[in-house]
Design a protein around this motif. Sequence first.
Motif, short mmCIF file in Angstrom:
data_model
loop_
_atom_site.label_atom_id
_atom_site.label_comp_id
_atom_site.label_asym_id
_atom_site.label_seq_id
_atom_site.Cartn_x
_atom_site.Cartn_y
_atom_site.Cartn_z
N VAL A 95 0.86 -1.18 0.00
CA VAL A 95 0.00 0.00 0.00
C VAL A 95 0.90 1.23 0.00
O VAL A 95 2.03 1.20 0.50
N ASP A 96 0.38 2.32 -0.58
CA ASP A 96 1.21 3.52 -0.73
C ASP A 96 0.91 4.61 0.29
O ASP A 96 1.48 5.70 0.24
N GLY A 97 -0.01 4.34 1.23
CA GLY A 97 -0.34 5.32 2.25
C GLY A 97 -1.28 6.41 1.79
O GLY A 97 -1.60 7.33 2.56
N ALA A 98 -1.74 6.31 0.54
CA ALA A 98 -2.65 7.33 0.02
C ALA A 98 -3.81 6.70 -0.74
O ALA A 98 -4.35 7.29 -1.67
N GLY A 99 -4.15 5.47 -0.37
CA GLY A 99 -5.27 4.79 -0.99
C GLY A 99 -4.90 3.87 -2.15
O GLY A 99 -5.75 3.16 -2.68
N GLY A 100 -3.64 3.88 -2.53
CA GLY A 100 -3.19 3.03 -3.62
C GLY A 100 -2.70 1.69 -3.11
O GLY A 100 -2.12 1.58 -2.02
N SER A 101 -2.91 0.64 -3.91
CA SER A 101 -2.39 -0.68 -3.56
C SER A 101 -1.76 -1.32 -4.79
O SER A 101 -2.10 -0.97 -5.93
N ALA A 102 -0.86 -2.25 -4.54
CA ALA A 102 -0.15 -2.92 -5.63
C ALA A 102 0.10 -4.36 -5.25
O ALA A 102 0.56 -4.64 -4.13
#
Length: 376
Positions: free
Chosen positions: A163-170
């Motif tokens: 997770v990128d800490g801003a709502g993004g996931s990978a």
Amino acid sequence: MNSLGAVVLGFAVCASGWGQSEVLVTGLQGPQKLLMTPQGNFLVSETSMEVNAGRISFVSRAGTRRSLFEGMPSGTEVAGGGSGPSAMALRDRTLYVSIGGGDTERRDTTGASIHNPAGISSPIYSSVLEVHFNASVDSLTGTFKMTPAQQVALSDGETVELVDGAGGSASVSVLVDFPNSIMHPLTKYKFSNPWGLALSADGATLWATDASQNSLVKINTSTGRWQRVVRFPALRNAGAVGPPLIDAVPTSVRIHGEELLVSFLTGFPFTPGYARVDAVDPSKKTSSPFIYGVSSAVDVLCRSKSDGSTQCFLLEFSTNQSAAQPPPGRLLRYDSPQPEVVLSDLRAPVSLAFDETAQELFILELSGRLLKLPVH
């Protein structure tokens, strides 16, 4: 977000009468490859001699930078530079990233290639990673951070969720794990170094150049199954310096109609005029001359002009890479078999991207700069 400045910080000499190039960004960390996003921004792969300091930066068209990925594999390669994230290919929300050989290779007292006796810093060197985002890369605003433990998990065949800490996931997995080396009769081992990527329009096939294995690889993106399609032969060294045979060292690969264009740096002593671009027919597994007689070629990019003619651009890392003080690199333009020098003082250029809509060419330099050049 770390702003590197959208202010023009300098100009590169334009020898062709075109407009001057603008410095869009400076301060990039060992940049390797450049990729334009669907909305006209950029991804830049960056490496380091520091362990696990590899990253991928998102650079906006306005010239600001932030890290999209941090903590990726990186280390000191055998020649002393950094090795880690390299080529990239993007389709929809899926990003492919090649990871170089890192610190897997060393030399013994005879000069032969051997496995690093001190061990390697990452188990996923010489691989291609597959990353699935939950949103388009242009809409992501945070930073994904990879840990050494997650690199081990990837090497074990697991899918790692970030997770990128801003709502993004990978979702990250290893698509291909190439062997770190193969036996070689002259150098003891030949190590892997996946360096260039090109993705077919349907996303089914990923093409990769291996700069150390001197080969072109075909990868099935659904299964990860791969095959060496072409092994590029060594060149005979006609000079008095260096070994009798010179490695081809394929750098970039680009899809060009039914063919693939592969550029070649060539190995030491980097003889001026020995580099080239080949047109590879992947169905026949053959290659033929496309551009010859250049020096230290690192990238080639061709486009169709409005009049239907083909125009190609070629990057030379340096016009004499083995000189005591190597001269600058160049951008060459081909509207005919005779090239024209467009830029003549590039600081170790490594990668190209072209915006068809804006008619602008972008040039990435190992110096840490990203340049913009109007095209006509």
